[in-house]
Design a protein around this motif. Structure first.
Motif, PDB file in Angstrom:
ATOM      1  N   LEU A 302       0.912  -1.215   0.027  1.00 39.74           N
ATOM      2  CA  LEU A 302      -0.101  -0.091  -0.026  1.00 39.74           C
ATOM      3  C   LEU A 302       0.797   1.148  -0.015  1.00 39.74           C
ATOM      4  O   LEU A 302       0.660   2.280  -0.513  1.00 39.74           O
ATOM      5  CB  LEU A 302      -1.004   0.101   1.154  1.00 39.74           C
ATOM      6  N   GLY A 303       1.974   1.092   0.788  1.00 43.99           N
ATOM      7  CA  GLY A 303       2.896   2.200   0.541  1.00 43.99           C
ATOM      8  C   GLY A 303       3.636   2.702  -0.575  1.00 43.99           C
ATOM      9  O   GLY A 303       3.734   3.873  -0.976  1.00 43.99           O
ATOM     10  N   ILE A 304       3.586   1.606  -1.526  1.00 39.94           N
ATOM     11  CA  ILE A 304       4.462   1.846  -2.713  1.00 39.94           C
ATOM     12  C   ILE A 304       3.199   2.291  -3.556  1.00 39.94           C
ATOM     13  O   ILE A 304       3.590   3.124  -4.565  1.00 39.94           O
ATOM     14  CB  ILE A 304       4.808   0.315  -3.282  1.00 39.94           C
ATOM     15  N   GLN A 305       2.017   1.866  -3.426  1.00 38.17           N
ATOM     16  CA  GLN A 305       0.978   2.398  -4.194  1.00 38.17           C
ATOM     17  C   GLN A 305       0.870   3.773  -4.052  1.00 38.17           C
ATOM     18  O   GLN A 305       0.749   4.679  -4.945  1.00 38.17           O
ATOM     19  CB  GLN A 305      -0.293   1.694  -3.999  1.00 38.17           C
ATOM     20  N   LEU A 306       0.888   4.363  -2.697  1.00 38.60           N
ATOM     21  CA  LEU A 306       0.713   5.795  -2.318  1.00 38.60           C
ATOM     22  C   LEU A 306       2.036   6.344  -3.068  1.00 38.60           C
ATOM     23  O   LEU A 306       1.818   7.671  -3.437  1.00 38.60           O
ATOM     24  CB  LEU A 306       0.794   5.970  -0.838  1.00 38.60           C
ATOM     25  N   TYR A 307       3.231   5.932  -2.980  1.00 36.00           N
ATOM     26  CA  TYR A 307       4.324   6.651  -3.331  1.00 36.00           C
ATOM     27  C   TYR A 307       4.243   6.687  -4.827  1.00 36.00           C
ATOM     28  O   TYR A 307       4.496   7.906  -5.286  1.00 36.00           O
ATOM     29  CB  TYR A 307       5.603   5.798  -2.970  1.00 36.00           C
ATOM     30  N   ASN A 308       3.791   5.758  -5.650  1.00 41.92           N
ATOM     31  CA  ASN A 308       3.630   5.943  -7.131  1.00 41.92           C
ATOM     32  C   ASN A 308       2.624   7.010  -7.476  1.00 41.92           C
ATOM     33  O   ASN A 308       2.809   7.706  -8.613  1.00 41.92           O
ATOM     34  CB  ASN A 308       3.287   4.621  -7.625  1.00 41.92           C
ATOM     35  N   LYS A 309       1.395   7.314  -6.680  1.00 43.29           N
ATOM     36  CA  LYS A 309       0.495   8.139  -6.934  1.00 43.29           C
ATOM     37  C   LYS A 309       1.067   9.529  -6.562  1.00 43.29           C
ATOM     38  O   LYS A 309       0.641  10.438  -7.355  1.00 43.29           O
ATOM     39  CB  LYS A 309      -0.705   7.993  -6.007  1.00 43.29           C
ATOM     40  N   LEU A 310       1.783   9.679  -5.563  1.00 42.18           N
ATOM     41  CA  LEU A 310       2.244  10.905  -5.050  1.00 42.18           C
ATOM     42  C   LEU A 310       3.303  11.762  -6.242  1.00 42.18           C
ATOM     43  O   LEU A 310       3.183  12.521  -6.744  1.00 42.18           O
ATOM     44  CB  LEU A 310       3.019  11.072  -3.937  1.00 42.18           C
ATOM     45  N   ASN A 311       4.428  10.522  -6.474  1.00 38.06           N
ATOM     46  CA  ASN A 311       5.301  10.932  -7.703  1.00 38.06           C
ATOM     47  C   ASN A 311       6.037  12.128  -7.417  1.00 38.06           C
ATOM     48  O   ASN A 311       6.237  13.124  -8.069  1.00 38.06           O
ATOM     49  CB  ASN A 311       4.671  10.994  -8.966  1.00 38.06           C
ATOM     50  N   VAL A 312       6.295  12.331  -5.927  1.00 33.29           N
ATOM     51  CA  VAL A 312       6.936  13.628  -5.691  1.00 33.29           C
ATOM     52  C   VAL A 312       8.487  13.166  -5.013  1.00 33.29           C
ATOM     53  O   VAL A 312       8.648  12.059  -4.303  1.00 33.29           O
ATOM     54  CB  VAL A 312       6.422  14.487  -4.679  1.00 33.29           C
ATOM     55  N   LYS A 313       9.454  14.067  -5.047  1.00 34.54           N
ATOM     56  CA  LYS A 313      10.805  13.919  -4.467  1.00 34.54           C
ATOM     57  C   LYS A 313      10.884  14.556  -3.051  1.00 34.54           C
ATOM     58  O   LYS A 313      10.546  15.724  -2.933  1.00 34.54           O
ATOM     59  CB  LYS A 313      11.949  14.496  -5.262  1.00 34.54           C
ATOM     60  N   ASN A 314      10.898  13.761  -1.947  1.00 32.08           N
ATOM     61  CA  ASN A 314      10.746  14.281  -0.483  1.00 32.08           C
ATOM     62  C   ASN A 314      11.784  13.347   0.080  1.00 32.08           C
ATOM     63  O   ASN A 314      11.535  12.294   0.174  1.00 32.08           O
ATOM     64  CB  ASN A 314       9.257  14.266   0.008  1.00 32.08           C
ATOM     65  N   ALA A 315      12.706  14.029   0.740  1.00 30.74           N
ATOM     66  CA  ALA A 315      13.745  13.254   1.554  1.00 30.74           C
ATOM     67  C   ALA A 315      12.986  12.322   2.653  1.00 30.74           C
ATOM     68  O   ALA A 315      13.473  11.163   2.815  1.00 30.74           O
ATOM     69  CB  ALA A 315      14.796  14.178   1.943  1.00 30.74           C
ATOM     70  N   ASN A 316      12.136  12.974   3.298  1.00 35.53           N
ATOM     71  CA  ASN A 316      11.263  12.257   4.471  1.00 35.53           C
ATOM     72  C   ASN A 316      10.780  11.070   4.145  1.00 35.53           C
ATOM     73  O   ASN A 316      10.715   9.903   4.512  1.00 35.53           O
ATOM     74  CB  ASN A 316      10.785  13.030   5.133  1.00 35.53           C
ATOM     75  N   ILE A 317       9.862  11.149   2.708  1.00 34.39           N
ATOM     76  CA  ILE A 317       9.304  10.121   2.285  1.00 34.39           C
ATOM     77  C   ILE A 317      10.043   9.123   1.780  1.00 34.39           C
ATOM     78  O   ILE A 317       9.961   7.866   1.638  1.00 34.39           O
ATOM     79  CB  ILE A 317       8.335  10.627   1.226  1.00 34.39           C
ATOM     80  N   SER A 318      11.068   9.504   1.178  1.00 31.96           N
ATOM     81  CA  SER A 318      11.972   8.430   0.436  1.00 31.96           C
ATOM     82  C   SER A 318      12.748   7.659   1.587  1.00 31.96           C
ATOM     83  O   SER A 318      12.992   6.265   1.462  1.00 31.96           O
ATOM     84  CB  SER A 318      13.179   9.165  -0.362  1.00 31.96           C
ATOM     85  N   ALA A 319      12.952   8.270   2.697  1.00 30.84           N
ATOM     86  CA  ALA A 319      13.606   7.329   3.831  1.00 30.84           C
ATOM     87  C   ALA A 319      12.713   6.568   4.362  1.00 30.84           C
ATOM     88  O   ALA A 319      13.027   5.253   5.019  1.00 30.84           O
ATOM     89  CB  ALA A 319      14.093   8.500   4.780  1.00 30.84           C
ATOM     90  N   HIS A 320      11.511   6.982   4.334  1.00 33.18           N
ATOM     91  CA  HIS A 320      10.441   6.172   5.172  1.00 33.18           C
ATOM     92  C   HIS A 320       9.838   4.973   4.305  1.00 33.18           C
ATOM     93  O   HIS A 320      10.100   4.027   4.747  1.00 33.18           O
ATOM     94  CB  HIS A 320       9.128   7.026   5.391  1.00 33.18           C
ATOM     95  N   ARG A 321      10.095   5.482   3.020  1.00 30.20           N
ATOM     96  CA  ARG A 321      10.000   4.095   2.101  1.00 30.20           C
ATOM     97  C   ARG A 321      11.051   3.059   2.074  1.00 30.20           C
ATOM     98  O   ARG A 321      10.921   1.825   2.049  1.00 30.20           O
ATOM     99  CB  ARG A 321       9.784   4.800   0.579  1.00 30.20           C
ATOM    100  N   GLY A 322      12.278   3.594   2.075  1.00 33.86           N
ATOM    101  CA  GLY A 322      13.484   2.698   2.118  1.00 33.86           C
ATOM    102  C   GLY A 322      13.795   1.966   3.384  1.00 33.86           C
ATOM    103  O   GLY A 322      13.951   0.825   3.339  1.00 33.86           O
ATOM    104  N   ILE A 323      13.230   2.517   4.511  1.00 36.25           N
ATOM    105  CA  ILE A 323      13.224   1.689   5.732  1.00 36.25           C
ATOM    106  C   ILE A 323      12.157   0.716   5.555  1.00 36.25           C
ATOM    107  O   ILE A 323      12.667  -0.373   6.054  1.00 36.25           O
ATOM    108  CB  ILE A 323      13.001   2.724   7.033  1.00 36.25           C
ATOM    109  N   GLY A 324      11.034   0.981   5.007  1.00 33.00           N
ATOM    110  CA  GLY A 324       9.993   0.124   5.225  1.00 33.00           C
ATOM    111  C   GLY A 324      10.472  -0.943   4.283  1.00 33.00           C
ATOM    112  O   GLY A 324      10.056  -2.366   4.503  1.00 33.00           O
ATOM    113  N   ILE A 325      11.080  -0.869   3.121  1.00 26.43           N
ATOM    114  CA  ILE A 325      11.606  -2.030   2.225  1.00 26.43           C
ATOM    115  C   ILE A 325      12.503  -2.863   2.964  1.00 26.43           C
ATOM    116  O   ILE A 325      12.726  -3.955   2.799  1.00 26.43           O
ATOM    117  CB  ILE A 325      11.913  -1.365   0.871  1.00 26.43           C
ATOM    118  N   PHE A 326      13.482  -1.915   3.586  1.00 26.35           N
ATOM    119  CA  PHE A 326      14.586  -2.656   4.237  1.00 26.35           C
ATOM    120  C   PHE A 326      14.144  -3.866   5.464  1.00 26.35           C
ATOM    121  O   PHE A 326      14.371  -4.824   5.671  1.00 26.35           O
ATOM    122  CB  PHE A 326      15.539  -1.886   4.818  1.00 26.35           C
ATOM    123  N   ILE A 327      12.810  -3.286   6.126  1.00 23.43           N
ATOM    124  CA  ILE A 327      12.331  -4.023   6.965  1.00 23.43           C
ATOM    125  C   ILE A 327      11.886  -5.222   6.360  1.00 23.43           C
ATOM    126  O   ILE A 327      11.592  -6.305   6.915  1.00 23.43           O
ATOM    127  CB  ILE A 327      11.395  -3.143   7.790  1.00 23.43           C
TER     128      ILE A 327
END
Length: 427
Positions: A302-327
């Motif tokens: 669901l997070g990947i789906q939200l990220y693709n919809k937003l399609n914006v560059k944001n350092a906090n969102i990228s960090a949140h997304r990267g940590i989520g994939i790492f987990i």
């Protein structure tokens, strides 16, 4: 009953009244078309005088305008009613973007952008916000209106949250220049003009368009009637609608909090403190962790789906997304550990235990960090912070209590254990 001196049929009376009403309506519209008021408020504080339109139409509504007429509004000469520099900026790009909202903008080489937003207006307010992630919370907006006395107002607002009390006037992160913002009325349209200076050339940017039909009270905005979030390309003039609802964001947060914040920690507690319930602890641990993994996987998808919809560059969102994939990767490795579990007599069992224990602890630690980061960048509000804080406190308290009981039990077993006697060998 009809009078015999005036033998006029009822149908003729109705036709006469209908034609008379049409004639009267045409005269009223003709008078209204001749009263084309032009009013402007140009000072820094937004003070001035103006005569607002009527109070019965919808702000930003169609107002009977067709799509062709809306596009023709780009041909209106704004020099006659907007002061410099807004009236004489060359190279304006004009785009109808939503409903009757029309965006004019010009971007210079020094990254100064002049923006003029217009929409059909009667009462209430009109706003344009700049968002970091496509969501209303955390964005900054320029809002313009004319109050009941006909005085123009234009202010910057910071949207700290989704509630009206969290929309703060005279706050925000928009890089306004020294040129005072302007709000004006020309005919049936309201025009809101302001300048921004960015560090870099602005390209794709999520913008929020909204309008309300009631006047702001003491500069506090009333709830919007309608709003739309679009991804606008200021380099090419194209736009696309961002369909990101707050429910999707809440579902993403709720799944992550339940899976990684509750189920997986509980599953990790069982093998440490309930191994004396063999083999029950093993089956409970395996089942609970599998359910937690499913919740975690759904959270990431669901997070990947939200990220693709937003399609914006944001350092906090990228960090949140990267940590989520790492987990998620650590969780998959834990699932593989279930199938690669060596026997107790194997010489590799000790290394497997290290791998399984520390990868699990690492996943739970980063999960808690990512939940806090998600609450922060999602502007979830105090209820989410309090809720997760309470859950985290319960888990930590349970661990402390169980660890204390386990230590006391081990100590008690040592003190109550019967002494061992070593027999001397027979001489």
């Amino acid at each position: 009953m009809a009078n015999s001196r005036f033998p006029v049929p009822d149908s003729r009376i109705l036709v006469f009244l209908y034609l008379f009403s049409l004639s009267l309506r045409a005269n009223i519209l003709a008078v209204a078309d001749n009263k084309d008021a032009i009013v402007v408020g140009i000072n820094r504080e937004g003070n001035g005088s103006a005569l607002p339109q009527g109070e019965n139409a919808d702000v930003g509504g169609s107002g009977g305008y067709s799509g062709v007429e809306i596009s023709e509004l780009c041909n209106i000469d704004i020099q006659g009613f907007l002061p410099p520099p807004y009236g004489n900026v060359s190279g304006f790009i004009c785009k109808p973007i939503w409903n009757t909202f029309i965006l004019r903008y010009a971007q210079r080489d020094d990254h100064v952008m002049t923006i003029i937003l217009s929409a059909i207006y009667t009462t209430g307010w009109v706003g344009m916000g700049f968002s970091k992630d496509g969501m209303m919370a955390g964005s900054s907006a320029m809002v313009g209106w004319f109050n009941k006395k006909g005085q123009p107002r234009i202010k910057q607002y910071y949207l700290q949250g989704t509630r009206s009390s969290q929309v703060i006037h005279d706050k925000g992160e928009l890089p306004l220049t020294n040129v005072p913002p302007v709000v004006a009325i020309h005919g049936a349209m309201i025009y809101m003009a302001f300048q921004l200076k960015f560090e870099n050339h602005l390209r794709q940017q999520p913008i929020i368009l909204a309008f309300g039909s009631r006047y702001p009270k003491h500069f506090h905005l009333t709830h919007h009637v309608d709003k739309r979030t679009i991804m606008f390309d200021f380099s090419g003039g194209s736009s696309s609608v961002l369909y990101v609802s707050s429910r999707e964001k809440k579902n993403h947060g709720a799944l992550g909090m339940i899976g990684w914040g509750i189920i997986l920690p509980v599953g990790a507690i069982i093998p440490r403190y309930f191994k004396h319930k063999d083999p029950l602890w093993y089956y409970l641990h395996a089942i609970i962790q599998l359910v937690g993994f499913i919740f975690g996987l759904a959270t990431v998808l669901l997070g990947i789906q939200l990220y693709n919809k937003l399609n914006v560059k944001n350092a906090n969102i990228s960090a949140h997304r990267g940590i989520g994939i790492f987990i998620l990767v650590l969780s998959i490795l834990q699932i593989l550990a279930f199938f690669l579990r060596p026997s107790k007599d194997s010489k590799f069992r000790r290394f497997w235990n290290w791998y399984h224990h520390w990868f699990g602890r690492l996943a739970l630690f980063f999960a808690s960090v990512n939940i806090v980061l998600g609450i922060q960048i999602g502007y979830a509000g105090n209820e989410w912070k309090i809720g997760y804080g309470f859950l985290l406190a319960v888990v930590l308290l349970a661990v402390i209590v169980l660890e204390t009981l386990s230590w006391m039990k081990k100590r008690s077993d040592k003190t109550t254990a019967p002494p061992t006697f070593q027999m001397n060998p027979v001489q």
